[in-house]
Design an enzyme around this catalytic site. Structure first.
Site, PDB file in Angstrom:
ATOM      1  N   HIS A  21       0.845  -1.203   0.000  1.00 55.80           N
ATOM      2  CA  HIS A  21       0.000   0.000   0.000  1.00 55.80           C
ATOM      3  C   HIS A  21       0.878   1.251   0.000  1.00 55.80           C
ATOM      4  O   HIS A  21       2.064   1.194   0.333  1.00 55.80           O
ATOM      5  CB  HIS A  21      -0.910   0.040   1.233  1.00 55.80           C
ATOM      6  N   LYS A  67      -0.536   4.978   4.634  1.00 50.29           N
ATOM      7  CA  LYS A  67      -1.401   4.044   5.368  1.00 50.29           C
ATOM      8  C   LYS A  67      -0.938   3.894   6.817  1.00 50.29           C
ATOM      9  O   LYS A  67       0.237   3.672   7.094  1.00 50.29           O
ATOM     10  CB  LYS A  67      -1.427   2.683   4.649  1.00 50.29           C
TER      11      LYS A  67
HETATM   12  N1  LIG Z   1     -12.782  -0.900   3.198  1.00 48.06           N
HETATM   13  C1  LIG Z   1     -12.267  -0.409   2.064  1.00 48.06           C
HETATM   14  O1  LIG Z   1     -12.662  -0.793   0.945  1.00 48.06           O
HETATM   15  C2  LIG Z   1     -11.193   0.620   2.150  1.00 48.06           C
HETATM   16  C3  LIG Z   1     -10.767   1.024   3.377  1.00 48.06           C
HETATM   17  N2  LIG Z   1      -9.872   2.040   3.486  1.00 48.06           N
HETATM   18  C4  LIG Z   1      -9.606   2.489   4.846  1.00 48.06           C
HETATM   19  O2  LIG Z   1     -10.314   3.714   5.042  1.00 48.06           O
HETATM   20  C5  LIG Z   1      -9.620   4.561   5.946  1.00 48.06           C
HETATM   21  C6  LIG Z   1      -9.432   5.937   5.319  1.00 48.06           C
HETATM   22  O3  LIG Z   1      -8.652   5.822   4.152  1.00 48.06           O
HETATM   23  P1  LIG Z   1      -8.261   7.109   3.283  1.00 48.06           P
HETATM   24  O4  LIG Z   1      -9.447   7.870   2.865  1.00 48.06           O
HETATM   25  O5  LIG Z   1      -7.315   6.609   2.270  1.00 48.06           O
HETATM   26  O6  LIG Z   1      -7.470   7.960   4.394  1.00 48.06           O
HETATM   27  P2  LIG Z   1      -7.216   9.556   4.418  1.00 48.06           P
HETATM   28  O7  LIG Z   1      -6.165   9.792   5.451  1.00 48.06           O
HETATM   29  O8  LIG Z   1      -6.981  10.052   3.050  1.00 48.06           O
HETATM   30  O9  LIG Z   1      -8.611  10.141   4.910  1.00 48.06           O
HETATM   31  C7  LIG Z   1      -9.088  10.074   6.222  1.00 48.06           C
HETATM   32  C8  LIG Z   1      -9.751  11.409   6.515  1.00 48.06           C
HETATM   33  O10 LIG Z   1     -10.419  11.351   7.775  1.00 48.06           O
HETATM   34  C9  LIG Z   1     -10.124  12.573   8.458  1.00 48.06           C
HETATM   35  N3  LIG Z   1     -10.358  12.379   9.876  1.00 48.06           N
HETATM   36  C10 LIG Z   1      -9.499  12.019  10.859  1.00 48.06           C
HETATM   37  N4  LIG Z   1     -10.148  11.943  12.051  1.00 48.06           N
HETATM   38  C11 LIG Z   1     -11.441  12.273  11.809  1.00 48.06           C
HETATM   39  C12 LIG Z   1     -12.597  12.390  12.619  1.00 48.06           C
HETATM   40  N5  LIG Z   1     -12.572  12.167  13.936  1.00 48.06           N
HETATM   41  N6  LIG Z   1     -13.762  12.727  12.025  1.00 48.06           N
HETATM   42  C13 LIG Z   1     -13.837  12.971  10.712  1.00 48.06           C
HETATM   43  N7  LIG Z   1     -12.758  12.886   9.892  1.00 48.06           N
HETATM   44  C14 LIG Z   1     -11.585  12.545  10.433  1.00 48.06           C
HETATM   45  C15 LIG Z   1      -8.698  12.852   8.085  1.00 48.06           C
HETATM   46  O11 LIG Z   1      -8.318  14.186   8.364  1.00 48.06           O
HETATM   47  P3  LIG Z   1      -6.724  14.533   8.564  1.00 48.06           P
HETATM   48  O12 LIG Z   1      -6.038  14.012   7.331  1.00 48.06           O
HETATM   49  O13 LIG Z   1      -6.694  15.994   8.681  1.00 48.06           O
HETATM   50  O14 LIG Z   1      -6.314  13.774   9.804  1.00 48.06           O
HETATM   51  C16 LIG Z   1      -8.741  12.551   6.583  1.00 48.06           C
HETATM   52  O15 LIG Z   1      -9.255  13.652   5.855  1.00 48.06           O
HETATM   53  C17 LIG Z   1      -8.343   3.805   6.309  1.00 48.06           C
HETATM   54  O16 LIG Z   1      -8.547   3.084   7.497  1.00 48.06           O
HETATM   55  C18 LIG Z   1      -8.176   2.808   5.142  1.00 48.06           C
HETATM   56  O17 LIG Z   1      -7.460   1.655   5.516  1.00 48.06           O
HETATM   57  C19 LIG Z   1      -9.336   2.660   2.401  1.00 48.06           C
HETATM   58  C20 LIG Z   1      -9.688   2.262   1.155  1.00 48.06           C
HETATM   59  C21 LIG Z   1     -10.646   1.201   0.920  1.00 48.06           C
HETATM   60  O1  LIG Z   2      -5.595   2.198   3.358  1.00 47.02           O
HETATM   61  C1  LIG Z   2      -5.913   1.873   2.181  1.00 47.02           C
HETATM   62  O2  LIG Z   2      -5.623   2.561   1.199  1.00 47.02           O
HETATM   63  C2  LIG Z   2      -6.689   0.636   2.001  1.00 47.02           C
HETATM   64  N1  LIG Z   2      -7.156   0.052   3.054  1.00 47.02           N
HETATM   65  C3  LIG Z   2      -7.965  -1.115   3.099  1.00 47.02           C
HETATM   66  C4  LIG Z   2      -7.249  -2.210   3.866  1.00 47.02           C
HETATM   67  O3  LIG Z   2      -6.594  -1.913   4.878  1.00 47.02           O
HETATM   68  O4  LIG Z   2      -7.392  -3.380   3.503  1.00 47.02           O
HETATM   69  C5  LIG Z   2      -8.474  -1.522   1.736  1.00 47.02           C
HETATM   70  C6  LIG Z   2      -7.563  -1.236   0.587  1.00 47.02           C
HETATM   71  O5  LIG Z   2      -6.588  -2.225   0.522  1.00 47.02           O
HETATM   72  C7  LIG Z   2      -6.968   0.145   0.631  1.00 47.02           C
END
Ligand SMILES: NC(=O)C1=CN([C@@H]2O[C@H](COP(=O)(O)OP(=O)(O)OC[C@H]3O[C@@H](n4cnc5c(N)ncnc54)[C@H](OP(=O)(O)O)[C@@H]3O)[C@@H](O)[C@H]2O)C=CC1
Ligand SMILES: O=C(O)C1=N[C@H](C(=O)O)C[C@H](O)C1
Length: 238
Positions: free
Chosen positions: A135, A139
């Site tokens: 990744h 992450k």
């Molecule tokens: N299940 C799935 O299919 C997938 C899961 N994921 C997971 O999703 C999560 C987010 O991924 P991603 O979008 O790439 O991460 P990012 O870091 O790009 O986005 C997370 C956002 O949440 C904000 N944030 C932090 N704390 C809070 C809060 N208390 N309330 C509201 N917003 C908050 C962050 O702000 P700031 O940056 O200012 O801290 C940031 O803007 C991760 O755990 C990832 O592993 C990702 C892709 C696919």
């Molecule tokens: O953090 C990510 O980007 C992603 N998180 C999820 C995971 O932890 O499996 C899903 C995807 O792989 C992308």
């Protein structure tokens, strides 16, 4: 459908584009800079909230959604030590929560393939198994939630394996997961079975976040109006 977004990072922004493209309305966006928005009337008017934040903040967001009476779809990883509490609130208090470690249809096909291969490999002890996930460098958690789900699929089916471990296998009964953080990679997962004479691998390589985001929006459409603890197995038919 009226959607609230919690987390406006890489996933939140991709989900917004896909939701608008499918004719939905984004009525509220809660991010780290405006946490009070979760108490707003706009937030409460949503049919569903889609939550993608961080391992440390997700659980509290779920509690706020439950208090506001808004069903939650979440893909945040790294918080699942508390999933039992959420399941109990869904069962006993009628809350609504949809969770997937990976919302991509392709990854969910890969989950099914992984279990099928693991069932076969249960009969072939000459093969040992290991996993690798790659990744982007931003992450926060390792191994990925997807890698843990894949490992659980192997553990359910291969009797000679007892647990997954990060990086190194301490015992023959461990499944080691090697986690690589590199550039802006959206997500690669590979499972390898190896014997003395050959290697069999299966691999999923996400080209972008579009598959994750589309799956989350489709899950939101599925979740609106339902009760209980839901997941991809409730939504997809294989
Ligand atoms: N299940 C799935 O299919 C997938 C899961 N994921 C997971 O999703 C999560 C987010 O991924 P991603 O979008 O790439 O991460 P990012 O870091 O790009 O986005 C997370 C956002 O949440 C904000 N944030 C932090 N704390 C809070 C809060 N208390 N309330 C509201 N917003 C908050 C962050 O702000 P700031 O940056 O200012 O801290 C940031 O803007 C991760 O755990 C990832 O592993 C990702 C892709 C696919
Ligand atoms: O953090 C990510 O980007 C992603 N998180 C999820 C995971 O932890 O499996 C899903 C995807 O792989 C992308």
């Amino acid at each position: 459908m009226k959607i609230a977004l919690i987390g406006y990072g890489k996933m939140g922004k991709t989900i917004e584009q896909i939701a608008l493209g499918r004719g939905h309305q984004i009525v509220s966006i809660v991010d780290i800079n405006n946490p009070e928005e979760i108490h707003s009337d706009n937030f409460k008017s949503a049919d569903v909230a889609i939550e993608f934040t961080t391992p440390a903040t997700a659980f509290n967001n779920y509690m706020q959604c439950f208090a506001a009476g808004v069903p939650v779809v979440s893909g945040t990883t790294g918080w699942l030590d508390r999933v039992g509490e959420i399941k109990e609130m869904c069962e006993k208090e009628g809350k609504t929560f949809f969770y997937a470690s990976n919302f991509s249809i392709g990854v969910n096909i890969f989950f099914a393939l992984n279990k099928y291969l693991a069932k076969i490999m249960n009969n072939f002890p000459a093969y040992d198994v290991k996993m690798m996930e790659t990744h982007h460098i931003h992450k926060l958690d390792a191994p990925s939630g997807t890698a843990i789900t894949l490992a659980e699929g192997i553990l359910e089916n291969v009797d000679r394996k007892e647990r997954w471990t990060l990086e190194t296998a301490e015992k023959a009964t461990d499944i080691p997961i090697h986690a690589i953080r590199e550039g802006e990679v959206p997500g690669i997962h590979e499972i390898t079975y190896e014997s003395d004479v050959d290697t069999i691998s299966i691999k999923h390589d996400a080209k972008s976040r579009a598959g994750f985001a589309l799956g989350a929006v489709v899950a939101a459409e599925f979740t609106a109006g339902k009760k209980g603890f839901l997941g991809m197995d409730d939504m997809l038919k294989f």
